[in-house]
Design a protein around this motif. Sequence first.
Motif, short mmCIF file in Angstrom:
data_model
loop_
_atom_site.label_atom_id
_atom_site.label_comp_id
_atom_site.label_asym_id
_atom_site.label_seq_id
_atom_site.Cartn_x
_atom_site.Cartn_y
_atom_site.Cartn_z
N THR A 173 6.83 -1.55 -10.22
CA THR A 173 5.52 -1.59 -9.59
C THR A 173 5.74 -1.93 -8.11
O THR A 173 6.82 -2.39 -7.74
N SER A 224 2.52 1.66 -3.34
CA SER A 224 1.60 2.10 -4.39
C SER A 224 1.38 3.61 -4.33
O SER A 224 1.18 4.25 -5.36
N VAL A 225 1.43 4.18 -3.13
CA VAL A 225 1.34 5.64 -3.00
C VAL A 225 2.54 6.29 -3.70
O VAL A 225 2.40 7.28 -4.42
N GLU A 263 0.83 -1.20 0.00
CA GLU A 263 0.00 0.00 0.00
C GLU A 263 0.87 1.26 0.00
O GLU A 263 0.63 2.19 -0.75
N GLN A 322 4.21 5.01 -6.15
CA GLN A 322 4.02 4.84 -7.59
C GLN A 322 3.09 5.92 -8.13
O GLN A 322 3.33 6.48 -9.19
N ASP A 323 2.01 6.21 -7.40
CA ASP A 323 1.07 7.26 -7.82
C ASP A 323 1.73 8.62 -7.89
O ASP A 323 1.37 9.45 -8.72
N LEU A 324 2.72 8.86 -7.02
CA LEU A 324 3.43 10.14 -7.01
C LEU A 324 4.59 10.18 -8.00
O LEU A 324 5.27 11.19 -8.13
#
Length: 80
Positions: A54, A42-43, A39, A45-47
């Motif tokens: 990944t 993934s934050v 989790e 990755q979003d940034l």
Amino acid sequence: MATYRLTQAGHELNYGFRRHARLALEALGPTFTKEQALEKLSVLQDLGQLGKGTPKSFWRRFACLGAHAKRKAFIELAPH
């Protein structure tokens, strides 16, 4: 549920995208679950702070393969 922790090699990551991942995992505390780590990654990755990887590929490299040349795992199972 299995808990993990950063190894000494993991705490010494100070370059590039691995540094971002180390800081994110350290923010979870001394131990964390795989789900918490994915989790947090993934934050990143979003940034756009995880590079081309990944969250799952970073987990795999951190927990199994470690550094490309040194082959030291950055994450290990925490003792119960």
